[in-house]
Design a protein around this motif. Structure first.
Motif, short mmCIF file in Angstrom:
data_model
loop_
_atom_site.label_atom_id
_atom_site.label_comp_id
_atom_site.label_asym_id
_atom_site.label_seq_id
_atom_site.Cartn_x
_atom_site.Cartn_y
_atom_site.Cartn_z
N VAL A 10 47.92 89.34 51.34
CA VAL A 10 48.15 87.95 51.73
C VAL A 10 48.42 87.11 50.48
O VAL A 10 47.69 87.18 49.50
CB VAL A 10 46.93 87.40 52.51
N LYS A 11 49.50 86.36 50.53
CA LYS A 11 49.79 85.39 49.47
C LYS A 11 50.22 84.12 50.18
O LYS A 11 51.06 84.15 51.08
CB LYS A 11 50.90 85.89 48.55
N ILE A 12 49.62 83.01 49.81
CA ILE A 12 49.83 81.78 50.58
C ILE A 12 50.65 80.76 49.80
O ILE A 12 50.27 80.35 48.70
CB ILE A 12 48.47 81.20 51.02
N GLY A 13 51.77 80.40 50.39
CA GLY A 13 52.58 79.32 49.84
C GLY A 13 52.06 78.00 50.38
O GLY A 13 51.66 77.91 51.55
N ILE A 14 52.01 77.00 49.52
CA ILE A 14 51.58 75.67 49.95
C ILE A 14 52.72 74.72 49.59
O ILE A 14 53.10 74.62 48.42
CB ILE A 14 50.30 75.22 49.21
N ILE A 15 53.30 74.09 50.60
CA ILE A 15 54.33 73.08 50.32
C ILE A 15 53.68 71.72 50.49
O ILE A 15 53.17 71.40 51.57
CB ILE A 15 55.57 73.23 51.24
N GLY A 16 53.63 70.97 49.41
CA GLY A 16 52.94 69.68 49.44
C GLY A 16 53.91 68.57 49.76
O GLY A 16 54.96 68.43 49.13
N GLY A 17 53.56 67.75 50.76
CA GLY A 17 54.36 66.60 51.12
C GLY A 17 53.98 65.37 50.31
O GLY A 17 53.16 65.45 49.38
N THR A 18 54.54 64.23 50.67
CA THR A 18 54.26 62.97 49.98
C THR A 18 52.77 62.74 49.83
O THR A 18 52.03 62.74 50.81
CB THR A 18 54.87 61.79 50.79
N GLY A 19 52.31 62.56 48.58
CA GLY A 19 50.91 62.24 48.33
C GLY A 19 49.95 63.38 48.62
O GLY A 19 48.73 63.20 48.59
N LEU A 20 50.48 64.57 48.94
CA LEU A 20 49.62 65.69 49.33
C LEU A 20 49.98 66.95 48.55
O LEU A 20 49.95 68.06 49.08
CB LEU A 20 49.75 65.95 50.84
N ASP A 21 50.37 66.78 47.29
CA ASP A 21 50.84 67.95 46.53
C ASP A 21 50.11 68.10 45.20
O ASP A 21 50.71 68.41 44.18
CB ASP A 21 52.36 67.86 46.30
N ASP A 22 48.80 67.92 45.22
CA ASP A 22 48.00 67.96 44.00
C ASP A 22 47.83 69.39 43.49
O ASP A 22 47.19 70.21 44.16
CB ASP A 22 46.62 67.34 44.29
N PRO A 23 48.38 69.72 42.30
CA PRO A 23 48.27 71.09 41.80
C PRO A 23 46.87 71.47 41.35
O PRO A 23 46.57 72.65 41.15
CB PRO A 23 49.24 71.12 40.60
N ASP A 24 45.97 70.48 41.22
CA ASP A 24 44.61 70.77 40.73
C ASP A 24 43.80 71.65 41.68
O ASP A 24 42.73 72.14 41.32
CB ASP A 24 43.84 69.47 40.46
N GLU A 84 58.68 85.32 46.09
CA GLU A 84 57.41 85.35 45.34
C GLU A 84 56.35 86.15 46.10
O GLU A 84 55.25 86.37 45.61
CB GLU A 84 56.96 83.90 45.09
N GLY A 85 56.69 86.56 47.32
CA GLY A 85 55.78 87.41 48.09
C GLY A 85 54.89 86.68 49.07
O GLY A 85 53.90 87.25 49.57
N CYS A 86 55.21 85.41 49.39
CA CYS A 86 54.35 84.65 50.31
C CYS A 86 54.43 85.24 51.73
O CYS A 86 55.51 85.41 52.28
CB CYS A 86 54.76 83.18 50.35
N THR A 87 53.27 85.51 52.29
CA THR A 87 53.19 85.97 53.68
C THR A 87 52.95 84.78 54.62
O THR A 87 53.25 84.84 55.80
CB THR A 87 52.01 86.95 53.85
N HIS A 88 52.36 83.72 54.07
CA HIS A 88 51.98 82.54 54.85
C HIS A 88 52.46 81.28 54.16
O HIS A 88 52.55 81.24 52.93
CB HIS A 88 50.46 82.44 54.99
N LEU A 89 52.68 80.27 54.96
CA LEU A 89 52.98 78.95 54.41
C LEU A 89 52.09 77.94 55.10
O LEU A 89 52.12 77.80 56.33
CB LEU A 89 54.44 78.59 54.69
N LEU A 90 51.30 77.23 54.32
CA LEU A 90 50.52 76.10 54.83
C LEU A 90 51.15 74.87 54.21
O LEU A 90 51.19 74.73 52.99
CB LEU A 90 49.06 76.22 54.41
#
Length: 283
Positions: A10-24, A84-90
């Motif tokens: 499992v590798k999870i991609g996270i696509i951050g929208g406006t104001g919701l993309d904090d890399p920390d 990059e091998g993402c199986t999931h996207l949140l």
């Protein structure tokens, strides 16, 4: 009987929208700039881990929020995450509420969409890329991954986050907001929330065989509601700032859970469905 195919890690991609993309939210971060057959993604991929689960974060609008919804290279974004091998996207998305009961600050785990976009490339299979020959008529009866949505809903409940377990999103072209007449029409169509980015992201995720789920954060009541201030940029950003921690805690708690589950069958079903959706050219 042949042994079941081993489940990919499992590798999870996270696509951050406006104001919701904090890399920390990622530990051990590294950046990676990539190119794809469809051009460059919105920004660098940020690789890291959340509680030992490999994750890849991408800012949908670029990390300085410079790309309007119409000009986001959705295909490059999806291709890069798949490579990059993402199986999931949140993914996270700010949206307007079209329902009284969906209040600003609430989260909606959307399960359906209505496409009102007009200028976007909606498929990888456009006849211009030899890497993907043919025409793809992908099924959109169930656009979002039910199993992933289930995890998000369970976690929201445990964390005490007010969360609506389903909803139909209307995706408009933007970048303008709706007229009041449009807002009222979308309500009459059965829309629950409205945004500018779910389409074509969810369609391309399906074509790529990735489990896709969206955490939609209601920020306003669009402009349909009488005696309520109409949507404006500062109102959206203010609500996001006050509530972004909900989306973050939902991601931080859901990701380890998704990472510990068995996904072989789900991913295989997705892959088979895509293969059956493609009509290859006749030679």
């Amino acid at each position: 009987m042949a042994a079941a195919a081993a489940s990919p890690p499992v590798k999870i991609g996270i696509i951050g929208g406006t104001g919701l993309d904090d890399p920390d939210i990622l530990e051990g971060r590294t950046e990676k700039y990539v190119d794809t057959p469809y051009g460059k993604p919105s920004d660098a991929l940020i690789l890291g881990k959340i509680k030992n689960v490999d994750c890849v974060l991408l800012a949908r609008h670029g990390r300085h929020h410079t790309i309007i919804p119409t000009n986001i290279n959705y295909r490059a974004n999806m291709w890069a995450l798949k490579e990059e091998g993402c199986t999931h996207l949140l993914v996270t998305t700010a949206c307007g509420s079209l329902r009284e009961e969906i209040q600003p600050g609430d989260i909606v785990i959307i399960d359906q969409f209505i496409d009102r976009t007009t200028q976007r490339r909606l498929t990888f299979y456009d006849g211009n890329h030899s890497c993907l020959p043919g025409v793809c008529h992908v099924s959109m009866a169930e656009p979002f991954c039910a199993k992933t949505r289930e995890v998000l809903m369970d976690v929201a409940k445990k964390l005490g986050i007010k969360c609506h377990s389903k909803g139909t999103v209307i995706t408009i072209e933007g970048p303008r907001f709706s007229s009041r007449a449009e807002s009222l029409m979308f309500r009459s169509w059965g829309g629950d929330v409205i945004n500018m980015t779910t389409v074509p992201e969810v369609i391309l995720a399906k074509e790529a065989g990735i489990c896709y789920a969206s955490i939609a954060m209601a920020t306003d009541y669009d402009c349909w509601k009488e005696h309520e201030e109409s949507v404006s940029v500062d109102k959206v950003l203010k609500t996001l700032k006050e509530n972004a921690n909900k989306a973050t805690s939902l991601l931080l708690t859901s990701i380890p859970q998704i990472g510990s589950m068995e996904w072989g069958e789900t991913l295989q079903n997705l892959k088979s469905m895509v293969q059956l959706s493609v009509i290859l050219p006749k030679h």
